[in-house]
Design an enzyme around this catalytic site. Structure first.
Site, PDB file in Angstrom:
ATOM      1  N   LYS A 238       2.920   6.283   9.103  1.00  0.00           N
ATOM      2  CA  LYS A 238       3.005   7.763   9.834  1.00  0.00           C
ATOM      3  C   LYS A 238       3.139   7.707  10.904  1.00  0.00           C
ATOM      4  O   LYS A 238       2.591   6.714  11.562  1.00  0.00           O
ATOM      5  CB  LYS A 238       1.381   8.218   9.771  1.00  0.00           C
ATOM      6  CG  LYS A 238       1.382   9.203   8.019  1.00  0.00           C
ATOM      7  CD  LYS A 238       0.474   9.554   8.259  1.00  0.00           C
ATOM      8  CE  LYS A 238      -0.165  10.320   6.943  1.00  0.00           C
ATOM      9  NZ  LYS A 238      -1.493  11.367   6.601  1.00  0.00           N
TER      10      LYS A 238
ATOM     11  N   ASP B 233       0.950  -1.378  -0.009  1.00  0.00           N
ATOM     12  CA  ASP B 233       0.105   0.174  -0.231  1.00  0.00           C
ATOM     13  C   ASP B 233       1.059   1.341   0.227  1.00  0.00           C
ATOM     14  O   ASP B 233       2.180   0.741  -0.543  1.00  0.00           O
ATOM     15  CB  ASP B 233      -0.886   0.028   1.046  1.00  0.00           C
ATOM     16  CG  ASP B 233      -2.377   0.481   0.782  1.00  0.00           C
ATOM     17  OD1 ASP B 233      -2.085   1.640  -0.399  1.00  0.00           O
ATOM     18  OD2 ASP B 233      -3.004   0.635   1.483  1.00  0.00           O
TER      19      ASP B 233
ATOM     20  N   THR C  19      -7.325  -0.367   7.314  1.00  0.00           N
ATOM     21  CA  THR C  19      -7.567  -1.269   5.550  1.00  0.00           C
ATOM     22  C   THR C  19      -5.779  -1.966   6.043  1.00  0.00           C
ATOM     23  O   THR C  19      -7.076  -3.722   5.567  1.00  0.00           O
ATOM     24  CB  THR C  19      -7.235  -0.494   4.458  1.00  0.00           C
ATOM     25  OG1 THR C  19      -7.426   1.130   4.859  1.00  0.00           O
ATOM     26  CG2 THR C  19      -7.393  -1.151   3.426  1.00  0.00           C
TER      27      THR C  19
ATOM     28  N   ASP D 282      -1.595   4.612   7.638  1.00  0.00           N
ATOM     29  CA  ASP D 282      -1.849   5.928   8.074  1.00  0.00           C
ATOM     30  C   ASP D 282      -2.965   5.293   9.839  1.00  0.00           C
ATOM     31  O   ASP D 282      -2.529   5.438  10.916  1.00  0.00           O
ATOM     32  CB  ASP D 282      -3.371   6.534   7.933  1.00  0.00           C
ATOM     33  CG  ASP D 282      -3.371   7.644   8.333  1.00  0.00           C
ATOM     34  OD1 ASP D 282      -3.248   8.280   9.366  1.00  0.00           O
ATOM     35  OD2 ASP D 282      -4.314   8.367   8.408  1.00  0.00           O
TER      36      ASP D 282
ATOM     37  N   TRP E 132       1.260  10.918  -7.652  1.00  0.00           N
ATOM     38  CA  TRP E 132      -0.779  10.445  -9.019  1.00  0.00           C
ATOM     39  C   TRP E 132      -2.104  10.896  -8.399  1.00  0.00           C
ATOM     40  O   TRP E 132      -2.682  10.723  -8.989  1.00  0.00           O
ATOM     41  CB  TRP E 132      -0.629   8.668  -8.302  1.00  0.00           C
ATOM     42  CG  TRP E 132      -0.399   8.344  -7.363  1.00  0.00           C
ATOM     43  CD1 TRP E 132      -1.031   7.839  -6.374  1.00  0.00           C
ATOM     44  CD2 TRP E 132       0.799   7.913  -6.621  1.00  0.00           C
ATOM     45  NE1 TRP E 132      -0.784   7.366  -4.495  1.00  0.00           N
ATOM     46  CE2 TRP E 132       0.624   7.424  -5.428  1.00  0.00           C
ATOM     47  CE3 TRP E 132       2.421   7.841  -7.425  1.00  0.00           C
ATOM     48  CZ2 TRP E 132       1.443   6.827  -4.523  1.00  0.00           C
ATOM     49  CZ3 TRP E 132       3.306   7.524  -6.478  1.00  0.00           C
ATOM     50  CH2 TRP E 132       2.744   6.609  -5.081  1.00  0.00           C
TER      51      TRP E 132
ATOM     52  N   TYR F  53       1.192  12.715  -3.009  1.00  0.00           N
ATOM     53  CA  TYR F  53       1.816  11.903  -3.689  1.00  0.00           C
ATOM     54  C   TYR F  53       2.156  12.396  -5.613  1.00  0.00           C
ATOM     55  O   TYR F  53       0.608  13.175  -5.547  1.00  0.00           O
ATOM     56  CB  TYR F  53       1.244  10.136  -4.417  1.00  0.00           C
ATOM     57  CG  TYR F  53       1.415   9.216  -2.648  1.00  0.00           C
ATOM     58  CD1 TYR F  53       2.960   8.889  -2.964  1.00  0.00           C
ATOM     59  CD2 TYR F  53       0.357   9.205  -1.605  1.00  0.00           C
ATOM     60  CE1 TYR F  53       3.045   8.124  -1.109  1.00  0.00           C
ATOM     61  CE2 TYR F  53       0.482   8.347  -0.630  1.00  0.00           C
ATOM     62  CZ  TYR F  53       2.570   8.225  -0.294  1.00  0.00           C
ATOM     63  OH  TYR F  53       2.246   7.602   0.880  1.00  0.00           O
TER      64      TYR F  53
END
Lengths: 186, 186
Positions: free
Chosen positions: B141, B107, B115, B111, B170, B168
């Protein structure tokens, strides 16, 4: 000896990440409608699809979901080869497509068109006749194609290029060396 | 007024594509073994996974296949919400995993860890106890996490960062403007 080696190797065209990003951005005005799903062909389509999602959102104020299909052209490792020489490594289950009406297939380069033909045919089979299918590629190589796409498929290439070896930044090991080659070709 | 607005907005850290690519490359020496499948968490993991595949191939002379799982944290659009507030949008069918023994989840950022916890639990359920699961993120983080990972999960972060807003490339619309902000922060 050196001359014949030079003649046998196709010339390489280097692209930086920023060039690819800007190229995709330049193609956004070509979209008639915003698709309701991006279908990234893995591995080549993963990065272009993720970039495209950002740019479509900026233009259309809508987050277009990404679905991924894994396809690879025949090689010696392949166990499940379709008639076309395309191996399917991942494909969404029926309920993962959701209520799509207008999907856009995304890949990095349209070389022989074999993978794109396979993908469009199989998407058509899954999604039914009423669903509109488009194709987006970063580079379209101007050459004779082995695969064909149905006439009703909307086709967008960010850039048409000669039949050279396109070198993508995500295939680079040393990204600074790659960047230097891009800068030299500008 | 201006001061309170500044205080409320977390500072942004901009990363260029080349910085991300080099960061991922710098993490390759941390891998004890080459995984036999990369599991990209879509959308954030798509680009890091594709870059990682190239770098692992250069190091281990092996093309590690990518499988994609689509996960998103709860939002108002979500129709199928798990107990953890994670929505599953795409997940490989049983036969698409193949004979994996050692998978690496990928990933962009760790954070809250919610997930990643969901992904590890559900991969464990699919793949069985004998399969080794690792986690790779570009940025971790440094903050209190809501999710937890089992002790046996090998965890690699290319970079630990403060709890700032990581921007980022993207997610950029104008990539030249983004690059300029990266250059200013160097």
């Amino acid at each position: 000896m050196a001359a014949s080696k030079l003649a046998a190797e196709p010339a390489k065209q280097y692209y930086s990440y920023n060039q690819i990003h800007a190229l995709i951005q330049s193609s956004i005005p070509s979209f008639k409608d915003v698709p309701d799903a991006l279908v990234a062909i893995s591995g080549g389509g993963l990065i272009p699809a993720r970039i495209l999602r950002t740019l479509l959102k900026a233009r259309y104020k809508k987050t277009v979901p990404i679905r991924v299909i894994g396809l690879q052209l025949y090689d010696d490792d392949a166990e499940h080869i379709g008639a076309t020489g395309v191996k399917r490594t991942q494909w969404p289950c029926a309920d993962e497509w959701g209520d799509v009406r207008n999907v856009l297939l995304v890949d990095e380069v349209d070389d022989t068109r074999t993978t794109l033909e396979y993908a469009v045919e199989n998407l058509r089979r899954d999604l039914g006749k009423g669903v509109s299918i488009g194709v987006f590629v970063v580079h379209n190589k101007l050459k004779e194609k082995r695969g064909t796409l149905p006439k009703e498929v909307e086709y967008i290439a960010a850039l048409d290029v000669e039949d050279l070896w396109v070198v993508y930044p995500w295939d680079a090991v040393d990204i600074e060396e790659h960047q230097q080659k891009c800068d030299e070709q500008r």
